[in-house]
Motif scaffolding. Structure first.
Motif, PDB file in Angstrom:
ATOM      1  N   GLN A 151     -24.425  19.890  56.984  1.00 58.71           N
ATOM      2  CA  GLN A 151     -23.602  20.293  55.834  1.00 58.71           C
ATOM      3  C   GLN A 151     -22.959  21.661  56.057  1.00 58.71           C
ATOM      4  O   GLN A 151     -21.874  21.927  55.567  1.00 58.71           O
ATOM      5  N   GLU A 155     -19.102  22.371  55.359  1.00 56.83           N
ATOM      6  CA  GLU A 155     -18.592  23.402  54.442  1.00 56.83           C
ATOM      7  C   GLU A 155     -17.676  24.389  55.180  1.00 56.83           C
ATOM      8  O   GLU A 155     -16.710  24.877  54.605  1.00 56.83           O
ATOM      9  N   GLU A 205     -21.511  21.100  43.195  1.00 61.18           N
ATOM     10  CA  GLU A 205     -20.788  20.087  43.959  1.00 61.18           C
ATOM     11  C   GLU A 205     -20.437  18.908  43.052  1.00 61.18           C
ATOM     12  O   GLU A 205     -19.384  18.291  43.219  1.00 61.18           O
ATOM     13  N   GLU A 235     -18.245  15.354  50.588  1.00 48.09           N
ATOM     14  CA  GLU A 235     -19.002  15.762  49.398  1.00 48.09           C
ATOM     15  C   GLU A 235     -19.918  14.641  48.906  1.00 48.09           C
ATOM     16  O   GLU A 235     -20.953  14.913  48.286  1.00 48.09           O
ATOM     17  N   HIS A 238     -23.095  15.145  50.470  1.00 46.87           N
ATOM     18  CA  HIS A 238     -23.788  16.320  49.928  1.00 46.87           C
ATOM     19  C   HIS A 238     -24.451  15.978  48.600  1.00 46.87           C
ATOM     20  O   HIS A 238     -25.578  16.391  48.324  1.00 46.87           O
TER      21      HIS A 238
HETATM   22 FE   LIG Z   1     -20.277  20.280  49.738  1.00 53.09          FE
END
Ligand SMILES: [Fe+2]
Ligand SMILES: [Fe+2]
Length: 356
Positions: A151, A155, A205, A235, A238
């Protein structure tokens, strides 16, 4: 827990907003670049996989990588003379239209508003980058560390892609809002994996996915659509990490710990909601002859305010919190009172602010 930024609050009509009246204080907050955020570091000697679902997510992350420099067609134009999003989705376009301004002014206002919103997303991405770096330290299992590391790369790419979009295609990166900076620092300084994951992966998020998805539905520009689709693809992984991790946390939490997480989640999102675009209106108000307080009063007293306002919450973050048992009979009414939960007919998910 006391309201976040309680001493920055003021009543506008029936709505309590957070307002940064003191520009000097805001400037000092932005200038403060170094933040104490001690993290506890956890070694592991278990090098095999222990949490299969997270190892799968890490594998998905490896397959889902894309290169912001090469895979995005940066030759596609973005212009102030076109609608990047549908005009109905822009507060400033609606306001300038109502005031009888010409279409060029409405388009310019919508463009400014979008640049401001994407700038805030960009600052949020930087926080996500830093927070995931922390997760590689605080998590105790190798699968979690692997996932968090993947991640971090995601990002970094989001920071890269939004920063390039703003500087090359929109011309400006607007500074971070005061409330947003305070809230993101609360997550970066929060102790332990549970709060960091709840704060970033579930709350922020979840909100960002809501905003990005609604923007994508209204998007008329191929480059911006492509960027949003790519970022959203990442995302969703995530968010999955957030849900999988928080499910385990919640299963082991005591009633007191649950209540604390419920209140913490509500208080953070309530503070974000109490902002009500005030930062944006203050920056562009003089340019377009708009009085921020008057607009805020008008918007927050619309009969369908809750329906409009709740969209970014009910899109992802509220359903996820409900599934985790973090919105309960005890707290639900608070969400409703602030217009953050409203009932909507199925299929009715149109991001349109019609002030006329
Ligand atoms: Fe994210
Ligand atoms: Fe991101």
């Amino acid at each position: 827990m006391d309201k976040i930024l309680g001493d920055h609050r003021k009543q506008i009509g029936n709505f309590e907003i957070i307002d940064w009246v003191d520009e000097g204080e805001l400037a000092r907050l932005r200038d403060k670049l170094d933040v104490d955020a001690p993290v506890s570091l956890h070694w592991t000697w278990e090098y095999g996989s222990e949490v299969e679902e997270l190892r799968n997510l890490y594998e998905k992350g490896k397959h889902g990588q894309w290169n912001a420099a090469q895979d995005v067609d940066w030759s596609q134009p973005v212009s102030k003379d076109d609608w990047v999003l549908n005009p109905e989705a822009s507060m400033l376009a609606n306001l300038t239209k109502m005031m009888g301004r010409d279409e060029a002014t409405q388009k310019a206002a919508a463009f400014d508003e979008l640049a401001f919103t994407v700038s805030q997303l960009l600052h949020g991405e930087q926080a996500a980058l830093q927070l995931c770096g922390q997760l590689t330290n605080v998590c105790d299992k190798l699968d979690q560390k692997f996932y968090a590391a993947s991640q971090v790369a995601d990002e970094a790419r989001h920071v890269e892609v939004f920063a390039r979009f703003l500087s090359e295609k929109m011309g400006t990166i607007y500074p971070i809002g005061g409330t947003l900076k305070i809230l993101l620092e609360m997550l970066l300084q929060a102790e332990g994996m549970a709060k960091k994951t709840l704060g970033m992966q579930t709350l922020f998020e979840g909100m960002a996915v809501g905003i990005m998805d609604l923007m994508r539905q209204e998007c008329r520009n191929p480059l911006f659509s492509d960027i949003l689709a790519r970022v959203q693809g990442d995302e969703s992984r995530h968010a999955a990490f957030g849900v999988l991790t928080m499910r385990r946390v919640v299963a082991e939490a005591s009633p007191e710990e649950m209540a604390e997480m419920e209140d913490w989640s509500y208080n953070i999102l309530e503070a974000l909601n109490a902002n009500q675009q005030m930062d944006m209106l203050k920056i562009f108000g003089p340019k377009y002859g708009i009085d921020p307080a008057m607009v805020t009063q008008m918007v927050t007293s619309l009969p369908n305010f809750a329906e409009l306002n709740s969209m970014i919450y009910t899109h992802t973050v509220v359903p996820n919190l409900r599934n985790l048992g973090l919105i309960t009979e005890r707290t639900e009414q608070h969400w409703r009172d602030k217009g953050m939960i409203a009932d909507r007919k199925p299929g009715e998910q149109k991001f349109q602010l019609n002030l006329a």
